[in-house]
Motif scaffolding. Sequence first.
Motif, PDB file in Angstrom:
ATOM      1  N   LYS A   5       0.827  -1.198   0.000  1.00  0.00           N
ATOM      2  CA  LYS A   5       0.000   0.000   0.000  1.00  0.00           C
ATOM      3  C   LYS A   5       0.868   1.257   0.000  1.00  0.00           C
ATOM      4  CE  LYS A   5      -3.814   1.956   2.531  1.00  0.00           C
ATOM      5  NZ  LYS A   5      -4.525   1.912   3.762  1.00  0.00           N
ATOM      6  N   ASP A 119      -5.673   4.275  -3.292  1.00  0.00           N
ATOM      7  CA  ASP A 119      -6.339   2.973  -3.293  1.00  0.00           C
ATOM      8  C   ASP A 119      -7.061   2.692  -4.599  1.00  0.00           C
ATOM      9  OD1 ASP A 119      -5.518   2.146  -0.796  1.00  0.00           O
ATOM     10  OD2 ASP A 119      -7.233   3.020   0.245  1.00  0.00           O
ATOM     11  N   ARG A 146      -8.995  -0.640  -4.028  1.00  0.00           N
ATOM     12  CA  ARG A 146      -8.384  -1.597  -3.102  1.00  0.00           C
ATOM     13  C   ARG A 146      -9.377  -1.940  -1.998  1.00  0.00           C
ATOM     14  NH1 ARG A 146      -3.132  -2.953  -2.292  1.00  0.00           N
ATOM     15  NH2 ARG A 146      -2.339  -1.064  -3.295  1.00  0.00           N
ATOM     16  N   GLU A 147      -9.505  -3.217  -1.719  1.00  0.00           N
ATOM     17  CA  GLU A 147     -10.383  -3.656  -0.641  1.00  0.00           C
ATOM     18  C   GLU A 147      -9.577  -3.721   0.645  1.00  0.00           C
ATOM     19  OE1 GLU A 147     -12.174  -7.794  -0.279  1.00  0.00           O
ATOM     20  OE2 GLU A 147     -13.844  -6.564  -1.013  1.00  0.00           O
ATOM     21  N   HIS A 148     -10.150  -3.209   1.709  1.00  0.00           N
ATOM     22  CA  HIS A 148      -9.459  -3.220   3.015  1.00  0.00           C
ATOM     23  C   HIS A 148     -10.082  -4.227   3.935  1.00  0.00           C
ATOM     24  CE1 HIS A 148      -6.986   0.287   2.207  1.00  0.00           C
ATOM     25  NE2 HIS A 148      -8.039   0.792   1.614  1.00  0.00           N
TER      26      HIS A 148
END
Length: 148
Positions: A5, A119, A146-148
């Motif tokens: 990240k 992201d 982006r998946e968190h």
Amino acid sequence: MADAKADTTGPEALIGVWKMVSCHAEVEGEAEPRYPLGQAPNGYLIVTKERRLMALITTGEPRQPPKDDADAAKLLRTLMGYSGRFEANAERFITTPDTTATGSYVGEKQVRHYKVEGDRLTVRSGVQTMGLIPNRRAVTVNVFQREH
């Protein structure tokens, strides 16, 4: 994952789970983009540190299991999926699929240009023939979160 990240310029920035936001095709000779999987596609791109990439993308509309061969043929036009090993640099990644939803592109290097901004991941293909738009050449543009 924290390292991936933090590095938004190199190939490590690709590592993670990415949810599809949008997908369109810029078809040669056409002024307007096409949306081969609809205006709200659903799916994921998963990129591992072991250099494996997997994508499964479907239309956002509800889909039903096929009842016959005609339904099965229609259903095939509502998805795309593949998996393979990849190599990457700061601007592009090259995936060699070892399995796909349709059998297309297995063993053929697929070059994609990418940009990670925070992201958000934008992936552009080169000009290619698309299975979802038969007999036409196009550039695909896929945007992921982006998946968190």
